[in-house]
Design a protein around this motif. Structure first.
Motif, PDB file in Angstrom:
ATOM      1  N   ALA A  54     -17.139 -38.044  40.537  1.00  0.00           N
ATOM      2  CA  ALA A  54     -16.480 -39.219  41.115  1.00  0.00           C
ATOM      3  C   ALA A  54     -14.964 -39.098  40.984  1.00  0.00           C
ATOM      4  O   ALA A  54     -14.221 -39.394  41.930  1.00  0.00           O
ATOM      5  CB  ALA A  54     -16.972 -40.493  40.433  1.00  0.00           C
ATOM      6  N   ALA A  55     -14.495 -38.640  39.827  1.00  0.00           N
ATOM      7  CA  ALA A  55     -13.056 -38.440  39.647  1.00  0.00           C
ATOM      8  C   ALA A  55     -12.540 -37.351  40.578  1.00  0.00           C
ATOM      9  O   ALA A  55     -11.449 -37.472  41.148  1.00  0.00           O
ATOM     10  CB  ALA A  55     -12.759 -38.087  38.187  1.00  0.00           C
ATOM     11  N   ARG A 106     -29.414 -39.579  30.445  1.00  0.00           N
ATOM     12  CA  ARG A 106     -28.941 -38.327  29.848  1.00  0.00           C
ATOM     13  C   ARG A 106     -27.420 -38.256  29.884  1.00  0.00           C
ATOM     14  O   ARG A 106     -26.787 -38.538  30.898  1.00  0.00           O
ATOM     15  CB  ARG A 106     -29.524 -37.131  30.609  1.00  0.00           C
ATOM     16  CG  ARG A 106     -31.043 -37.117  30.540  1.00  0.00           C
ATOM     17  CD  ARG A 106     -31.602 -35.909  31.156  1.00  0.00           C
ATOM     18  NE  ARG A 106     -31.148 -34.742  30.388  1.00  0.00           N
ATOM     19  CZ  ARG A 106     -31.421 -33.506  30.721  1.00  0.00           C
ATOM     20  NH1 ARG A 106     -32.144 -33.254  31.775  1.00  0.00           N
ATOM     21  NH2 ARG A 106     -30.987 -32.512  29.991  1.00  0.00           N
ATOM     22  N   ARG A 107     -26.841 -37.866  28.778  1.00  0.00           N
ATOM     23  CA  ARG A 107     -25.385 -37.774  28.657  1.00  0.00           C
ATOM     24  C   ARG A 107     -24.799 -36.777  29.655  1.00  0.00           C
ATOM     25  O   ARG A 107     -23.769 -37.026  30.259  1.00  0.00           O
ATOM     26  CB  ARG A 107     -25.017 -37.352  27.234  1.00  0.00           C
ATOM     27  CG  ARG A 107     -23.546 -37.215  27.005  1.00  0.00           C
ATOM     28  CD  ARG A 107     -23.245 -36.802  25.565  1.00  0.00           C
ATOM     29  NE  ARG A 107     -21.839 -36.649  25.352  1.00  0.00           N
ATOM     30  CZ  ARG A 107     -21.170 -35.513  25.531  1.00  0.00           C
ATOM     31  NH1 ARG A 107     -21.809 -34.439  25.933  1.00  0.00           N
ATOM     32  NH2 ARG A 107     -19.876 -35.448  25.318  1.00  0.00           N
ATOM     33  N   GLU A 108     -25.460 -35.643  29.826  1.00  0.00           N
ATOM     34  CA  GLU A 108     -24.960 -34.607  30.722  1.00  0.00           C
ATOM     35  C   GLU A 108     -24.867 -35.119  32.157  1.00  0.00           C
ATOM     36  O   GLU A 108     -23.917 -34.811  32.870  1.00  0.00           O
ATOM     37  CB  GLU A 108     -25.855 -33.361  30.672  1.00  0.00           C
ATOM     38  CG  GLU A 108     -25.813 -32.616  29.363  1.00  0.00           C
ATOM     39  CD  GLU A 108     -26.748 -33.218  28.325  1.00  0.00           C
ATOM     40  OE1 GLU A 108     -27.565 -34.088  28.683  1.00  0.00           O
ATOM     41  OE2 GLU A 108     -26.635 -32.825  27.148  1.00  0.00           O
ATOM     42  N   TYR A 109     -25.848 -35.901  32.572  1.00  0.00           N
ATOM     43  CA  TYR A 109     -25.837 -36.434  33.930  1.00  0.00           C
ATOM     44  C   TYR A 109     -24.713 -37.460  34.103  1.00  0.00           C
ATOM     45  O   TYR A 109     -24.030 -37.476  35.114  1.00  0.00           O
ATOM     46  CB  TYR A 109     -27.188 -37.065  34.277  1.00  0.00           C
ATOM     47  CG  TYR A 109     -27.289 -37.454  35.726  1.00  0.00           C
ATOM     48  CD1 TYR A 109     -27.540 -36.506  36.701  1.00  0.00           C
ATOM     49  CD2 TYR A 109     -27.122 -38.779  36.121  1.00  0.00           C
ATOM     50  CE1 TYR A 109     -27.620 -36.856  38.030  1.00  0.00           C
ATOM     51  CE2 TYR A 109     -27.204 -39.136  37.448  1.00  0.00           C
ATOM     52  CZ  TYR A 109     -27.449 -38.178  38.397  1.00  0.00           C
ATOM     53  OH  TYR A 109     -27.519 -38.526  39.711  1.00  0.00           O
ATOM     54  N   ARG A 168     -25.639 -22.600  37.099  1.00  0.00           N
ATOM     55  CA  ARG A 168     -25.004 -23.779  37.705  1.00  0.00           C
ATOM     56  C   ARG A 168     -23.774 -24.234  36.943  1.00  0.00           C
ATOM     57  O   ARG A 168     -22.759 -24.571  37.541  1.00  0.00           O
ATOM     58  CB  ARG A 168     -26.008 -24.931  37.760  1.00  0.00           C
ATOM     59  CG  ARG A 168     -26.945 -24.816  38.899  1.00  0.00           C
ATOM     60  CD  ARG A 168     -27.827 -26.039  38.940  1.00  0.00           C
ATOM     61  NE  ARG A 168     -29.197 -25.562  38.875  1.00  0.00           N
ATOM     62  CZ  ARG A 168     -30.215 -26.217  38.399  1.00  0.00           C
ATOM     63  NH1 ARG A 168     -30.038 -27.417  37.913  1.00  0.00           N
ATOM     64  NH2 ARG A 168     -31.406 -25.694  38.397  1.00  0.00           N
ATOM     65  N   ARG A 169     -23.863 -24.270  35.632  1.00  0.00           N
ATOM     66  CA  ARG A 169     -22.725 -24.740  34.827  1.00  0.00           C
ATOM     67  C   ARG A 169     -21.507 -23.844  35.029  1.00  0.00           C
ATOM     68  O   ARG A 169     -20.383 -24.325  35.175  1.00  0.00           O
ATOM     69  CB  ARG A 169     -23.124 -24.787  33.362  1.00  0.00           C
ATOM     70  CG  ARG A 169     -22.033 -25.306  32.465  1.00  0.00           C
ATOM     71  CD  ARG A 169     -22.501 -25.339  31.018  1.00  0.00           C
ATOM     72  NE  ARG A 169     -21.447 -25.748  30.138  1.00  0.00           N
ATOM     73  CZ  ARG A 169     -21.290 -26.975  29.685  1.00  0.00           C
ATOM     74  NH1 ARG A 169     -22.135 -27.919  30.036  1.00  0.00           N
ATOM     75  NH2 ARG A 169     -20.295 -27.273  28.890  1.00  0.00           N
ATOM     76  N   LEU A 170     -21.722 -22.541  35.072  1.00  0.00           N
ATOM     77  CA  LEU A 170     -20.633 -21.596  35.296  1.00  0.00           C
ATOM     78  C   LEU A 170     -20.005 -21.816  36.663  1.00  0.00           C
ATOM     79  O   LEU A 170     -18.780 -21.825  36.809  1.00  0.00           O
ATOM     80  CB  LEU A 170     -21.153 -20.162  35.169  1.00  0.00           C
ATOM     81  CG  LEU A 170     -20.143 -19.053  35.440  1.00  0.00           C
ATOM     82  CD1 LEU A 170     -19.057 -19.067  34.377  1.00  0.00           C
ATOM     83  CD2 LEU A 170     -20.847 -17.716  35.481  1.00  0.00           C
ATOM     84  N   LEU A 214     -21.905 -37.482  32.485  1.00  0.00           N
ATOM     85  CA  LEU A 214     -20.666 -36.706  32.557  1.00  0.00           C
ATOM     86  C   LEU A 214     -20.493 -36.055  33.927  1.00  0.00           C
ATOM     87  O   LEU A 214     -19.395 -36.045  34.489  1.00  0.00           O
ATOM     88  CB  LEU A 214     -20.642 -35.634  31.469  1.00  0.00           C
ATOM     89  CG  LEU A 214     -20.424 -36.126  30.050  1.00  0.00           C
ATOM     90  CD1 LEU A 214     -20.597 -34.968  29.069  1.00  0.00           C
ATOM     91  CD2 LEU A 214     -19.055 -36.740  29.912  1.00  0.00           C
ATOM     92  N   LEU A 215     -21.571 -35.522  34.468  1.00  0.00           N
ATOM     93  CA  LEU A 215     -21.503 -34.898  35.787  1.00  0.00           C
ATOM     94  C   LEU A 215     -21.119 -35.909  36.855  1.00  0.00           C
ATOM     95  O   LEU A 215     -20.224 -35.657  37.667  1.00  0.00           O
ATOM     96  CB  LEU A 215     -22.849 -34.254  36.134  1.00  0.00           C
ATOM     97  CG  LEU A 215     -22.947 -33.662  37.543  1.00  0.00           C
ATOM     98  CD1 LEU A 215     -22.009 -32.467  37.683  1.00  0.00           C
ATOM     99  CD2 LEU A 215     -24.381 -33.282  37.858  1.00  0.00           C
TER     100      LEU A 215
END
Length: 140
Positions: free
Chosen positions: A31-32, A20-23, A85-87, A25-26
């Motif tokens: 990590a950064a 999944r793209r969202e995972y 969670r996103r907020l 990105l998360l």
């Protein structure tokens, strides 16, 4: 019972969320963020040393950092239970960046009276602390 072949093309279970793209990105953003936090800790030590501080002053700075962490964990726990969670993730990263941006603006203006005397600066250079091997020496 159906027979499913476990060939080399099969993705291990631990890596399935990376589909999944969202995972992805998360994970990359976390990590950064973790890397930046480690660099920030090193930068705090160098800044305390540059301002003429010693072990006692560094421990005061570390205690203040821990106090802020404790407060944010308590408030963040309540927020994580009641908000999306996103907020929460976006708000946490925004709050973490604000003091760093302010410090960059204040610390890099050249008004610091504890600047390295061997660092004369150049156009566009904000000055500051440099490791000993990277200092520019004045020509003799």
């Amino acid at each position: 019972m159906s027979s499913v072949e476990a060939g080399p093309s099969r993705v291990p279970r631990a890596l399935r969320p990376f589909r999944r793209r969202e995972y992805r990105l998360l994970v990359s953003s976390m990590a950064a963020s973790l890397f930046a936090t480690g660099i920030w800790l090193v930068a705090i030590v160098w800044q305390v040393i540059a301002l003429g501080g010693g072990p006692a002053q560094l421990s005061v700075v570390a205690a203040a950092n821990s106090g802020g962490l404790l407060l944010s964990v308590l408030v963040g726990g309540v927020a994580a239970d009641r908000l999306r969670r996103r907020l929460v993730l976006c708000a946490v990263e925004a709050v973490r960046l604000a003091p760093r941006r302010a410090r960059r603006r204040c610390g890099g203006t050249g008004r610091d009276r504890h600047r390295d005397p061997d660092d004369r600066g150049r156009p566009g250079d904000r000055g500051g602390v440099r490791p000993a091997g990277l200092r520019r020496r004045r020509p003799r």
